[in-house]
Design an enzyme around this catalytic site. Structure first.
Site, PDB file in Angstrom:
ATOM      1  N   CYS A  78      -8.162 -10.503   1.145  1.00 18.65           N
ATOM      2  CA  CYS A  78      -8.258 -10.025   2.526  1.00 18.65           C
ATOM      3  C   CYS A  78      -8.477 -11.191   3.496  1.00 18.65           C
ATOM      4  CB  CYS A  78      -9.396  -9.022   2.656  1.00 18.65           C
ATOM      5  SG  CYS A  78      -9.525  -8.443   4.345  1.00 18.65           S
TER       6      CYS A  78
ATOM      7  N   ARG B 171      -1.740   7.128   9.325  1.00 18.67           N
ATOM      8  CA  ARG B 171      -1.794   6.566   7.968  1.00 18.67           C
ATOM      9  C   ARG B 171      -1.934   7.682   6.916  1.00 18.67           C
ATOM     10  NH1 ARG B 171      -4.007   1.132   8.099  1.00 18.67           N
ATOM     11  NH2 ARG B 171      -3.197   0.105   9.954  1.00 18.67           N
TER      12      ARG B 171
ATOM     13  N   ARG C  12       0.851  -1.202   0.000  1.00 20.26           N
ATOM     14  CA  ARG C  12       0.000   0.000   0.000  1.00 20.26           C
ATOM     15  C   ARG C  12       0.884   1.249   0.000  1.00 20.26           C
ATOM     16  NH1 ARG C  12      -4.037   0.292   4.888  1.00 20.26           N
ATOM     17  NH2 ARG C  12      -5.136  -1.390   3.797  1.00 20.26           N
TER      18      ARG C  12
ATOM     19  N   CYS D  46     -15.203  -2.604  -0.537  1.00 17.26           N
ATOM     20  CA  CYS D  46     -13.839  -2.931  -0.107  1.00 17.26           C
ATOM     21  C   CYS D  46     -13.309  -4.118  -0.901  1.00 17.26           C
ATOM     22  CB  CYS D  46     -13.822  -3.258   1.377  1.00 17.26           C
ATOM     23  SG  CYS D  46     -14.513  -4.884   1.722  1.00 17.26           S
TER      24      CYS D  46
ATOM     25  N   LYS E 281      -3.745   1.771  14.801  1.00 15.82           N
ATOM     26  CA  LYS E 281      -3.719   2.631  13.621  1.00 15.82           C
ATOM     27  C   LYS E 281      -4.331   4.000  13.939  1.00 15.82           C
ATOM     28  CE  LYS E 281      -6.253  -0.193  11.003  1.00 15.82           C
ATOM     29  NZ  LYS E 281      -7.325  -0.813  10.158  1.00 15.82           N
TER      30      LYS E 281
ATOM     31  N   CYS F 189     -16.740  -7.659   5.688  1.00  8.56           N
ATOM     32  CA  CYS F 189     -16.742  -7.996   7.124  1.00  8.56           C
ATOM     33  C   CYS F 189     -17.051  -6.721   7.907  1.00  8.56           C
ATOM     34  CB  CYS F 189     -15.401  -8.615   7.543  1.00  8.56           C
ATOM     35  SG  CYS F 189     -14.122  -7.415   7.948  1.00  8.56           S
TER      36      CYS F 189
ATOM     37  N   CYS G  45     -14.179  -1.163   5.932  1.00 12.37           N
ATOM     38  CA  CYS G  45     -13.180  -0.468   5.112  1.00 12.37           C
ATOM     39  C   CYS G  45     -13.773   0.415   4.019  1.00 12.37           C
ATOM     40  CB  CYS G  45     -12.220  -1.475   4.497  1.00 12.37           C
ATOM     41  SG  CYS G  45     -11.261  -2.359   5.737  1.00 12.37           S
TER      42      CYS G  45
ATOM     43  N   LYS H 188      -5.852   7.657  11.955  1.00 10.42           N
ATOM     44  CA  LYS H 188      -6.252   8.186  10.646  1.00 10.42           C
ATOM     45  C   LYS H 188      -6.645   9.660  10.715  1.00 10.42           C
ATOM     46  CE  LYS H 188      -7.636   3.712   8.898  1.00 10.42           C
ATOM     47  NZ  LYS H 188      -8.707   2.892   8.300  1.00 10.42           N
TER      48      LYS H 188
HETATM   49 FE1  SRM Z   1      -9.225  -1.422   6.085  1.00 16.36          FE
HETATM   50  C1  SRM Z   1      -7.906  -4.017   7.786  1.00 16.36           C
HETATM   51  C2  SRM Z   1      -8.334  -2.875   3.275  1.00 16.36           C
HETATM   52  C3  SRM Z   1      -9.824   1.484   4.553  1.00 16.36           C
HETATM   53  C4  SRM Z   1     -11.011  -0.358   8.867  1.00 16.36           C
HETATM   54  N1  SRM Z   1      -8.245  -3.132   5.681  1.00 16.36           N
HETATM   55  C5  SRM Z   1      -7.758  -4.045   6.576  1.00 16.36           C
HETATM   56  C6  SRM Z   1      -6.888  -5.098   5.834  1.00 16.36           C
HETATM   57  C7  SRM Z   1      -5.474  -4.626   5.875  1.00 16.36           C
HETATM   58  C8  SRM Z   1      -7.069  -6.551   6.322  1.00 16.36           C
HETATM   59  C9  SRM Z   1      -6.093  -7.065   7.345  1.00 16.36           C
HETATM   60  O1  SRM Z   1      -5.893  -6.436   8.390  1.00 16.36           O
HETATM   61  O2  SRM Z   1      -5.567  -8.148   7.097  1.00 16.36           O
HETATM   62  C10 SRM Z   1      -7.509  -4.982   4.414  1.00 16.36           C
HETATM   63  C11 SRM Z   1      -6.587  -5.391   3.269  1.00 16.36           C
HETATM   64  C12 SRM Z   1      -7.394  -6.099   2.201  1.00 16.36           C
HETATM   65  C13 SRM Z   1      -6.657  -6.379   0.966  1.00 16.36           C
HETATM   66  O3  SRM Z   1      -6.596  -7.558   0.548  1.00 16.36           O
HETATM   67  O4  SRM Z   1      -6.164  -5.455   0.337  1.00 16.36           O
HETATM   68  C14 SRM Z   1      -8.035  -3.569   4.425  1.00 16.36           C
HETATM   69  N2  SRM Z   1      -8.994  -0.793   4.285  1.00 16.36           N
HETATM   70  C15 SRM Z   1      -8.704  -1.560   3.205  1.00 16.36           C
HETATM   71  C16 SRM Z   1      -8.871  -0.807   1.907  1.00 16.36           C
HETATM   72  C17 SRM Z   1      -7.878  -1.202   0.821  1.00 16.36           C
HETATM   73  C18 SRM Z   1     -10.321  -0.998   1.435  1.00 16.36           C
HETATM   74  C19 SRM Z   1     -10.578  -0.596   0.007  1.00 16.36           C
HETATM   75  O5  SRM Z   1     -11.079  -1.462  -0.718  1.00 16.36           O
HETATM   76  O6  SRM Z   1     -10.298   0.531  -0.400  1.00 16.36           O
HETATM   77  C20 SRM Z   1      -8.724   0.638   2.440  1.00 16.36           C
HETATM   78  C21 SRM Z   1      -7.306   1.109   2.435  1.00 16.36           C
HETATM   79  C22 SRM Z   1      -7.204   2.535   2.848  1.00 16.36           C
HETATM   80  C23 SRM Z   1      -5.835   3.131   2.735  1.00 16.36           C
HETATM   81  O7  SRM Z   1      -5.436   3.450   1.611  1.00 16.36           O
HETATM   82  O8  SRM Z   1      -5.184   3.301   3.753  1.00 16.36           O
HETATM   83  C24 SRM Z   1      -9.211   0.467   3.870  1.00 16.36           C
HETATM   84  N3  SRM Z   1     -10.167   0.295   6.644  1.00 16.36           N
HETATM   85  C25 SRM Z   1     -10.413   1.335   5.798  1.00 16.36           C
HETATM   86  C26 SRM Z   1     -11.384   2.214   6.374  1.00 16.36           C
HETATM   87  C27 SRM Z   1     -11.957   3.450   5.726  1.00 16.36           C
HETATM   88  C28 SRM Z   1     -11.185   4.689   6.068  1.00 16.36           C
HETATM   89  O9  SRM Z   1     -10.170   4.639   6.735  1.00 16.36           O
HETATM   90  O10 SRM Z   1     -11.598   5.758   5.637  1.00 16.36           O
HETATM   91  C29 SRM Z   1     -11.740   1.680   7.597  1.00 16.36           C
HETATM   92  C30 SRM Z   1     -12.839   2.226   8.566  1.00 16.36           C
HETATM   93  C31 SRM Z   1     -12.375   3.423   9.304  1.00 16.36           C
HETATM   94  C32 SRM Z   1     -11.609   3.038  10.519  1.00 16.36           C
HETATM   95  O11 SRM Z   1     -10.401   2.836  10.418  1.00 16.36           O
HETATM   96  O12 SRM Z   1     -12.218   2.901  11.575  1.00 16.36           O
HETATM   97  C33 SRM Z   1     -10.962   0.477   7.772  1.00 16.36           C
HETATM   98  N4  SRM Z   1      -9.404  -2.057   8.078  1.00 16.36           N
HETATM   99  C34 SRM Z   1     -10.227  -1.506   9.010  1.00 16.36           C
HETATM  100  C35 SRM Z   1     -10.175  -2.305  10.208  1.00 16.36           C
HETATM  101  C36 SRM Z   1     -10.958  -2.049  11.517  1.00 16.36           C
HETATM  102  C37 SRM Z   1     -10.211  -1.135  12.415  1.00 16.36           C
HETATM  103  C38 SRM Z   1     -10.828  -1.031  13.773  1.00 16.36           C
HETATM  104  O13 SRM Z   1     -10.720   0.009  14.387  1.00 16.36           O
HETATM  105  O14 SRM Z   1     -11.401  -2.001  14.256  1.00 16.36           O
HETATM  106  C39 SRM Z   1      -9.281  -3.370   9.937  1.00 16.36           C
HETATM  107  C40 SRM Z   1      -8.864  -4.508  10.887  1.00 16.36           C
HETATM  108  C41 SRM Z   1      -7.957  -4.033  11.977  1.00 16.36           C
HETATM  109  O15 SRM Z   1      -7.360  -2.977  11.949  1.00 16.36           O
HETATM  110  O16 SRM Z   1      -7.837  -4.815  12.908  1.00 16.36           O
HETATM  111  C42 SRM Z   1      -8.832  -3.188   8.594  1.00 16.36           C
HETATM  112 FE1  SF4 Z   2     -11.202  -6.970   4.428  1.00 15.93          FE
HETATM  113 FE2  SF4 Z   2     -13.229  -6.522   6.049  1.00 15.93          FE
HETATM  114 FE3  SF4 Z   2     -11.735  -4.502   5.232  1.00 15.93          FE
HETATM  115 FE4  SF4 Z   2     -13.330  -5.647   3.529  1.00 15.93          FE
HETATM  116  S1  SF4 Z   2     -13.985  -4.564   5.388  1.00 15.93           S
HETATM  117  S2  SF4 Z   2     -11.176  -5.152   3.157  1.00 15.93           S
HETATM  118  S3  SF4 Z   2     -13.296  -7.735   4.185  1.00 15.93           S
HETATM  119  S4  SF4 Z   2     -11.051  -6.127   6.516  1.00 15.93           S
END
Ligand code: SRM
Ligand code: SF4
Length: 565
Positions: free
Chosen positions: A441, A144, A75, A435, A214, A480, A484, A216
């Site tokens: 993922c 981030r 990323r 997402c 993390k 899930c 995201c 943001k």
């Molecule tokens: Fe996310 C984890 C993809 C934006 C909340 N996110 C992940 C992981 C890295 C899975 C993992 O931990 O193994 C995913 C990778 C999937 C893959 O195969 O690529 C993933 N997140 C993404 C992306 C690529 C979704 C997309 O299709 O665009 C986004 C990348 C953003 C970036 O460029 O940095 C992405 N993730 C978000 C957002 C939206 C935002 O930030 O505006 C959220 C919700 C906002 C937030 O952070 O609360 C988000 N991702 C999570 C979470 C839950 C965090 C939490 O507080 O519980 C996880 C899991 C974790 O951190 O434990 C996670």
């Molecule tokens: Fe993976 Fe869940 Fe984030 Fe979708 S919402 S990219 S399934 S961690």
């Protein structure tokens, strides 16, 4: 020892890592397909996740054990989503040469490559740096990618907001030399291949164990919350008087991730904390980070995000701590708040005689197949017209600095590769995002970006029948509950809950200022549109003038919505 005092295993890994080094260096050189568990955690800070293709997992006949086909997601950190045509061409080259031949534009204005095997990982990160981009702190327990409205308006405000995104990203980036040592050195000589990298041996802002979780940051404008500011740990809403940017209303404690079975977790929108001047903005950001560093929960990662600290201690306590770390009192927020969301899709004038074109990329995925060639189109556009590229938080691309005479040429290049112009896409598809989910993922429970297009196909038919095809509302799907694609404040949120089944959320807003509620749990994918149909019908018949779909659902409340079904 109480739960809070007991450190989570990731804390121990960070502490022992010697500022993010761990044993990544020796593991990189080893002839293996994957890294050990501690290094997997540290790699995130360097911008990469170890993954495996969940569809190519094979079961060996002898041990009956699952053998994973490991690869890496890389990323990039792209503040405000601003990059050049050459940068995008480099990502397209990398995805074809060493990735899975696709590129993902993310919901935080960044780029992801998938399917990089371990032996190509160093080359991948080095080549990204060679073109002037970075993966440092795109993931991990640090600040981030900083989001900001990417629109290239010469309005005197956008450029300042975008510069603040860059300044915050640089100021809050880790200072450890580990990144340069590991990725930007020659394998044989150990010499640096790229100038730069800090000489610090310590982390002045983060310290040895970085943040509990993390972090943001996003910056919005009052008339344009295209970055969904209230879902971020730290947010800035521009305050404008007589066309001048006089400061920001600072918000803290937003975040969407949740684990439904764990009641202490929940999606939360940020709270408004205080006003700061443009000159104070970076220092205020640093103070917020430091308060989270010192008081965030390091025992339980489920509640380690800043939102839980703000929720448990209260906004007054949090603000007073920020002021203490900052060394001065802050003024109260002004009444300015976000009132609109512009997705910047289609043609618009920049204000300097040039144009930009918002190109809707369905769910941010760039690929080529027999029908559609996103990558070929982008290669041509970037080579022939060389526009500046900007990524939106709705997973789309802005082509900037287009001369009037080149507008038709750009449209021809898009159409020539079987791609729809943004104007040809239905309103509901334009306002939908999904997402990544399967197959890469590791946390995905259901499909997301691969199935949303067919759900939208069905929705288009129903909306057309009801005469609602021009209605603007957001549809966001995730595989899930981590959220995201930010489903929890959308008009319609679809959250993967069990195999092939989704929790259906309703009642959020397109401008992102209200959380949605659960309308129905465990809806099979094929039942999503049939479940929504009676609600769309009621919306058509009972809405108030100008009322949006989310506002209507919110006004009705879930009991009445269920009665319509
Ligand atoms: Fe996310 C984890 C993809 C934006 C909340 N996110 C992940 C992981 C890295 C899975 C993992 O931990 O193994 C995913 C990778 C999937 C893959 O195969 O690529 C993933 N997140 C993404 C992306 C690529 C979704 C997309 O299709 O665009 C986004 C990348 C953003 C970036 O460029 O940095 C992405 N993730 C978000 C957002 C939206 C935002 O930030 O505006 C959220 C919700 C906002 C937030 O952070 O609360 C988000 N991702 C999570 C979470 C839950 C965090 C939490 O507080 O519980 C996880 C899991 C974790 O951190 O434990 C996670
Ligand atoms: Fe993976 Fe869940 Fe984030 Fe979708 S919402 S990219 S399934 S961690």
């Amino acid at each position: 020892m109480s739960d809070e005092e007991k450190l989570s295993p990731v804390e121990i890994i960070k502490e022992a890592s010697n500022y993010l080094r761990g044993t990544i260096g020796s593991e990189l050189r080893a002839d293996t397909t994957h890294f050990s568990k501690p290094d997997i955690q540290l790699l995130k800070f360097h911008g990469t996740y170890q993954q495996d293709d969940r569809e190519t997992r094979v079961t060996s006949s002898e041990g009956g054990k699952s053998e994973k086909s490991f690869s890496f997601m890389v990323r990039c950190r792209i503040p405000a989503g601003i990059m050049t045509s050459d940068h995008l061409l480099a990502y397209l080259d990398l995805c074809d040469e060493i990735g899975n031949s696709t590129v993902k534009v993310t919901t935080r204005q960044a780029i992801q490559l998938h399917g990089i095997i371990k032996s190509d990982l160093k080359k991948c990160i080095r080549r990204i740096n060679d073109v002037g981009q970075s993966t440092l702190s795109a993931c991990g327990d640090v600040n981030r990618n900083v989001m900001a409205c990417p629109a290239p308006y010469h309005d005197g405000i956008r450029p300042q907001v975008q510069k603040l995104a860059y300044d915050l990203a640089m100021h809050l980036a880790p200072k450890s030399k580990a990144y340069h040592e590991l990725w930007l050195t020659d394998d044989e000589t150990g010499e640096k291949t790229l100038a730069g990298g800090s000489d610090e041996f310590f982390e002045p802002i983060y310290g040895k164990v970085y943040l509990p979780r993390k972090f943001k940051t996003a910056i919005a404008l009052p008339n344009d919350n295209c970055v969904d500011v209230y879902t971020n740990c730290l947010g800035y809403i521009a305050v404008i008087r007589n066309g001048e940017l006089i400061g920001y209303n600072v918000t803290v404690g937003g975040g969407l991730g949740t684990t439904p079975a764990i009641k202490k977790t929940a999606p939360m929108l940020a709270r408004r904390m205080a006003f700061c001047t443009p000159e104070q903005a970076v220092a205020v950001g640093e103070a917020v980070v430091k308060v989270q560093r010192d008081f965030g929960n390091r025992g339980d990662r489920k509640v380690g995000r800043l939102k839980y600290l703000v929720a448990s201690r209260g906004i007054e306590w949090f603000r007073s701590k920020v002021e203490e770390y900052l060394g001065e009192k802050l003024a109260d927020c002004t009444s300015d708040d976000v009132t609109e969301h512009n997705d910047h899709i289609g043609w618009d004038q920049q204000g300097d005689g040039k144009w930009f074109y918002g190109f809707n990329v369905e769910n941010g995925r760039l690929y080529d197949n027999e029908n559609r060639q996103w990558k070929k189109a982008l290669r041509d556009i970037c080579t022939i017209l060389k526009p500046e590229i900007r990524l939106t938080a709705h997973q789309s691309i802005l082509f900037c600095n287009i001369e009037e005479k080149d507008k038709q040429k750009l449209e021809r290049l898009i159409k020539g590769y079987g791609l729809p112009l943004s104007e040809e896409i239905s309103t509901v598809r334009r306002w939908s995002i999904a997402c990544v989910a399967l197959p890469t993922c590791s946390l995905a429970i259901t499909e997301s970006e691969r199935v949303l297009p067919s759900v939208i196909d069905e929705m288009e038919v129903e909306l057309q029948k009801l005469g609602l095809e021009k209605e603007k509302f957001t549809v966001r799907m995730t595989g899930c509950p981590n959220g995201c694609a930010r489903p929890y404040n959308a008009d319609i949120g679809l959250v993967g809950k069990a195999k092939g089944k989704y929790t259906l959320f309703l009642g959020g807003t397109r401008i992102g200022t209200r959380l949605a509620f659960v309308h129905k749990d465990l809806v099979p994918m094929e039942q999503i549109v049939p479940t929504l149909k009676p609600i769309f019908t009621a919306f058509r018949d009972l809405r108030q003038p100008e009322e949006s779909f989310g506002d209507f659902c919110n006004r009705m409340g879930n009991t009445r919505l269920q009665a319509f079904a």
